[in-house]
Write a protein that holds these residues in place. Structure first.
Motif, PDB file in Angstrom:
ATOM      1  N   VAL A 139       0.846  -1.192   0.000  1.00  0.00           N
ATOM      2  CA  VAL A 139       0.000   0.000   0.000  1.00  0.00           C
ATOM      3  C   VAL A 139       0.882   1.243   0.000  1.00  0.00           C
ATOM      4  N   THR A 140       0.250   2.379  -0.236  1.00  0.00           N
ATOM      5  CA  THR A 140       0.922   3.649   0.028  1.00  0.00           C
ATOM      6  C   THR A 140       0.591   4.036   1.462  1.00  0.00           C
ATOM      7  N   VAL A 154       5.610   9.583   4.057  1.00  0.00           N
ATOM      8  CA  VAL A 154       4.811   8.765   3.153  1.00  0.00           C
ATOM      9  C   VAL A 154       5.704   7.669   2.584  1.00  0.00           C
ATOM     10  N   ALA A 155       5.173   6.455   2.520  1.00  0.00           N
ATOM     11  CA  ALA A 155       5.951   5.321   2.008  1.00  0.00           C
ATOM     12  C   ALA A 155       5.157   4.606   0.928  1.00  0.00           C
ATOM     13  N   HIS A 156       5.701   4.515  -0.265  1.00  0.00           N
ATOM     14  CA  HIS A 156       5.040   3.828  -1.371  1.00  0.00           C
ATOM     15  C   HIS A 156       5.491   2.370  -1.407  1.00  0.00           C
ATOM     16  N   GLY A 157       4.568   1.482  -1.706  1.00  0.00           N
ATOM     17  CA  GLY A 157       4.912   0.067  -1.784  1.00  0.00           C
ATOM     18  C   GLY A 157       5.304  -0.529  -0.448  1.00  0.00           C
ATOM     19  N   ALA A 158       4.691  -0.035   0.636  1.00  0.00           N
ATOM     20  CA  ALA A 158       4.977  -0.564   1.973  1.00  0.00           C
ATOM     21  C   ALA A 158       3.969  -1.659   2.313  1.00  0.00           C
ATOM     22  N   VAL A 166       5.384   1.239  12.606  1.00  0.00           N
ATOM     23  CA  VAL A 166       6.031   2.551  12.611  1.00  0.00           C
ATOM     24  C   VAL A 166       5.230   3.610  13.344  1.00  0.00           C
ATOM     25  N   GLY A 167       3.902   3.432  13.446  1.00  0.00           N
ATOM     26  CA  GLY A 167       3.100   4.497  14.045  1.00  0.00           C
ATOM     27  C   GLY A 167       1.971   4.040  14.931  1.00  0.00           C
ATOM     28  N   VAL A 335      -1.323  -6.989  -4.046  1.00  0.00           N
ATOM     29  CA  VAL A 335      -1.914  -5.655  -4.118  1.00  0.00           C
ATOM     30  C   VAL A 335      -3.415  -5.826  -4.308  1.00  0.00           C
ATOM     31  N   ALA A 336      -4.174  -4.783  -3.987  1.00  0.00           N
ATOM     32  CA  ALA A 336      -5.621  -4.837  -4.149  1.00  0.00           C
ATOM     33  C   ALA A 336      -5.984  -5.099  -5.602  1.00  0.00           C
ATOM     34  N   ASP A 337      -6.922  -5.996  -5.807  1.00  0.00           N
ATOM     35  CA  ASP A 337      -7.403  -6.330  -7.163  1.00  0.00           C
ATOM     36  C   ASP A 337      -8.584  -5.420  -7.490  1.00  0.00           C
ATOM     37  N   GLU A 338      -8.335  -4.473  -8.375  1.00  0.00           N
ATOM     38  CA  GLU A 338      -9.387  -3.523  -8.741  1.00  0.00           C
ATOM     39  C   GLU A 338     -10.045  -3.924 -10.068  1.00  0.00           C
TER      40      GLU A 338
END
Length: 349
Positions: A139-140, A154-158, A166-167, A335-338
């Motif tokens: 996810v982003t 912000v982290a892309h592909g995390a 992390v939070g 990844v989410a299948d859209e």
């Protein structure tokens, strides 16, 4: 003389009855005081068990809109709520405490969100949908506020479960809302030890597996068939990944959804309302390892939520997994299948 003796005997009998009644009254009063004190202590202990996080204040107003209340949600405040609700439920592999470490939390500090589910209660709360989010979903991850006033990047592909690492709960909620565009009305987290204690307090849980399980990592070995599991075994089943199917997180999610249904059945048949001691053990097990948002951080609020679900049966709970496909960048991630995933989340708004 005889009249005086009769009156004296009668006076003594009246005196004895009076003393006996007084003793009974004092005993009853003492019992009521002790019962009230015990009830007060039990309420205080259960209430004090709960840890909470003020997620609403941390995230502010930059969030998905709350679901539009149903027409039945306009009842007076003293009546039980009936509006639709979305709850992010996390199972964390906390390393805090010897009990969690012994159950597989590991030796290092910190924790990860080992299980993530969005529980959607329909208006009227007589039906529900439980959507599992694979922890390996890329996810982003949005920027999240931290307790020290700083913000994560912000982290892309995390990986989805990295948000909690992390939070904490705040970032887990913000990442879930970013992924789904669904407002998480509440947050509930239970750790390894709490889950195992809950199952034990309920007297175990009965599940039927369709294939043999032999997982060295979760230390669980089961033949295909029906088994009554204690808390440690149920936790091992929830964590089993490599001993079933293709060894992916999707296989583990299937077992977790099986456990959800089995636990709902066990709770329904446990006779908690007619067994106060068992009810207390279950409540103590749940609250002892529970973290919630501030909207559910009291026994009163949790009880009110539970009472609002009295018409919800295990058969009316649908379990699904967010549609996913292998990630183009890493075959071991998804990844989410859209558009299927988006359509699923849309149905929960």
């Amino acid at each position: 003389m005889s009249g005086d003796g009769t009156n004296g005997d009668e006076s003594r009998r009246v005196g004895r009855r009076s003393r006996a009644l007084k003793a009974v009254g004092l005993t009853l009063a003492g019992t009521l005081v002790l019962a009230a004190a015990a009830a007060g202590w039990a309420y205080w202990r259960l209430n004090d068990n709960i840890t909470s996080v003020d997620i609403d204040s941390a995230l502010g107003d930059n969030r998905p809109a709350k679901a539009t209340p149903s027409p039945t949600a306009t009842a007076p405040a003293e009546e039980l709520p009936t509006e639709a609700l979305n709850i992010l439920v996390l199972g964390s592999d906390s390393r805090s405490g010897a009990e969690n470490r012994a159950l597989g939390g590991g030796e290092s500090g910190g924790a990860r969100s080992d299980t993530a589910m969005v529980v959607h209660l329909d208006p009227g709360r007589s039906a529900a949908t439980v959507v599992s989010i694979p922890r390996d979903t890329l996810v982003t991850r949005p920027s999240c506020p931290l307790e020290d006033g700083e913000n994560t990047s912000v982290a892309h592909g995390a990986m989805f479960n990295s948000a909690y690492a992390v939070g904490g709960p705040v970032c887990a909620v913000k990442t879930a809302e970013s992924l789904t565009d669904v407002r998480m009305d509440h947050y509930v987290e239970i750790d390894f030890a709490g889950f195992a204690r809950l199952v034990d307090a309920l007297g175990g849980v009965t599940v039927t597996t369709e294939e043999d399980i032999d997982d060295e990592d979760s230390h669980l070995t089961l033949d295909a068939g029906t088994h009554h599991l204690d808390g440690e075994q149920a936790l091992a089943l929830a964590r089993t990944r490599h001993g079933i199917g293709d060894g992916s997180d999707l296989g583990r999610i299937g077992l977790q959804q099986l456990l959800v249904k089995a636990l709902l059945e066990q709770i329904s048949s446990a006779g908690l309302l007619t067994d106060p001691a068992k009810l207390y053990r279950v409540a103590d097990a749940v609250t002892g390892s529970l973290t919630t948002d501030t909207g559910l951080d009291s026994l009163t609020e949790l009880t009110r939520l539970g009472r609002s679900l009295r018409g919800l049966s295990a058969d009316a709970v649908r379990t699904v997994t967010m549609p996913v496909v292998p990630a183009p960048s890493d075959a071991n991630r998804v990844v989410a299948d859209e558009p299927e995933a988006g359509e699923l989340w849309e149905s929960l708004r």
